[in-house]
Design an enzyme around this catalytic site. Sequence first.
Site, short mmCIF file in Angstrom:
data_model
loop_
_atom_site.label_atom_id
_atom_site.label_comp_id
_atom_site.label_asym_id
_atom_site.label_seq_id
_atom_site.Cartn_x
_atom_site.Cartn_y
_atom_site.Cartn_z
CD GLU B 59 5.88 -47.43 -93.37
OE1 GLU B 59 5.50 -46.26 -93.10
OE2 GLU B 59 7.01 -47.86 -93.07
CG PHE B 85 7.43 -50.27 -88.63
CD1 PHE B 85 7.08 -49.75 -87.40
CD2 PHE B 85 8.65 -50.92 -88.74
CE1 PHE B 85 7.92 -49.87 -86.30
CE2 PHE B 85 9.50 -51.04 -87.66
CZ PHE B 85 9.14 -50.52 -86.43
CG HIS B 128 11.21 -54.06 -84.71
ND1 HIS B 128 11.32 -53.14 -83.70
CD2 HIS B 128 11.71 -53.44 -85.81
CE1 HIS B 128 11.87 -52.04 -84.15
NE2 HIS B 128 12.12 -52.18 -85.43
#
Lengths: 337, 327
Positions: B59, B85, B128
């Site tokens: 990322e 994330f 999440h």
Amino acid sequence: MVSVKDIPGASGLTKEQLLAMYQKMALARAVGERERMLNRLGKGPFAVTGEGQEAAQVGVAFALRPGQDWIVPYYRDIGVALTIGQTPRDLLLAHLFRAEDISGGGRNMPSHFSDPKLRIVSTSACVGTQIPHAVGIALASKLRKLDEVTATFFGDGATSTGDWHESMNFAGIHKLPVIFVCEQNWYAISVPWRKQAAVESVASRAEGYGFPGVSVDGNDVLAVYRVAKQAMSRARDGEGPTLIEAVTYRLVPHTSDDDDRRYRSREEVEEWKKKDPLIRFSAWIEEHGIADHSDLERIQEKIAQEVDEASEYAEQAPVAEPESALRHVYVEEEEVV
Amino acid sequence: MAEKTMVEAIRDAMFEEMKRDDRIILMGEDVGSGGVFRASEGLLDEFGPERCMDTPLAESCIVGAAIGASLNGILPIAEMQFASFSHPAFDQIISEAARMHYRSNGTWSVPLVIRAPYGAGIHGGPYHSQSIEAFYAHVPGLKVICVATPYDAKGLLKSAIRDPNPVIFLEHKKAYRLSRQEIPDEDYTVPIGKAEIKREGSDMTLVTYGLMTHHSLKAAETVQDEDGLSVEVIDLRTVSPWDREAVLASVEKTGKVLIVYEDNLTGGFGAEVAATIAQDAFDHLDGPVTRVASPDVPIAPFAGPLEEYLLPNPEKIASAIRDLAAY
Ligand SMILES: Cc1ncc(C[n+]2csc(CCOP(=O)(O)OP(=O)(O)O)c2C)c(N)n1
């Protein structure tokens, strides 16, 4: 007159080019020394300079095309900035945080080079974060099918960061026109290389990313130049990145706030002073009849004068209006084209 | 006009913008195969692998490389597969994207959009489900958008892509397919920084954004039907910069304000809204500035009943409205 072509190791450089190379190295040395002096005089609150690393910096930068290739430097790269076209005045204006400072009008720290017209990209003080930018710039060059190479510079310390690894990996996948230049000076502030990595050489890591890594004597400007030239050809021919490890040494403390006696013996520093890249190159120049001692002295005198003038100019230049600190948080309406 | 879900509207916005301007690229994990939420479905076929680019799982480099590309004539949309994330890219977003323009005295700029699906209520567990808007709303130099409806999502994503600054574009995962809405065929944008009154009312102002807009509208309807309370629901749509004027004007009219957000309470974006109202609308207040948010625990456990227990929902919001109305 000696024909330079015949001189082994000159890589086809002309006499003028060789002397220009010397001039940039000596200028970088002089600007670094001046910045540290201005700091000791209480005029500049902070100095970070690169004395000892001039051959690594100038050798690579000499292989680049100013204004066409992109430079993503780190804070020691006075030699890179000057070779690409910045002036002592530019650097001293930044050192003394003047409004006219092209890198940021006194907002960013000194030696955080930036000059859009020379394609020297603004960097933060975060070690390693500039490396993905270099990869992205090179990606853009590739997508836009432009004949541009991006060179990014960093110390050995930066090779421990995640951004370094992620960038090397990304550049390898896309065979990007980028040159990674590690100025291996053996320390990240006080932490020696053996506590940073289990391998001897930074260059050996390139294999894991699918492109060549080359270790070169970073105090031999012509050797560095040769390696950089090859990296340039690879990049321009679409063969992808090269990692260059220029083995060198920082002859001065990390910054004006550092006392390197805490972590390096004086004997070690003295040993490296014998390999001072500037002394080595001037000896080479004289030995090969490129110029004689008095020619080099004349270059040095002109540099001293230029740095004096730049220093005087920067000292009298105004600092930005305090309330201007509120500007440029976002792109302002009138700047949008 | 066609009826679209929010995820379809987002896909259409990218598709139309990429058609309009070939400097725009999308880069991220799995975007080539359509993305885990299908937000980029069809883009690879239309624009090829260079403009719909699968990246390695990294990322920080996705955002860092996007920043670099944006400096060299590309307009990147960097997709974070999940907001949870995106934290490896925090440094690149905070230290680099947000500060480049400022530190260079306005000489470099970073026209970049970072899209990230966020939010809870989908059995995503602790990794999440996060709300990340408050982190970024705190940072000068960034714009932060939290969309709740298909129309706004499309119009605001187009505005974000056309904006010369780095924009964090947060898409609530549970709102992706929550409802369909008529979307005009012609090009339109929704301005960044403008709230919308999603329901007019006179007894109380309810300030919210993201999925909570839907829950709040439901709650407002319930209290109207059951208690005769008239609640004005303001969807901020953008949390940075946020529409202070719209909120203050409504509070001046109603005298009471409830702020609803999904993030955990402390330091959530609603705290900033509350502080502004307390300072700038003090004379108009007729009750305590009140917040409904998740409690200060990591959002959210995987187990459905535990997750539901933590998150604001229409019932909790309705009950807070009744309490405040009775004050
Ligand atoms: C991410 C980050 N961590 C720590 C620092 C503080 N710091 C500044 S320079 C430096 C050492 C960097 O060493 P290296 O990359 O080898 O470059 P050198 O200074 O030796 O040229 C450290 C630890 C920083 N600027 N950024």
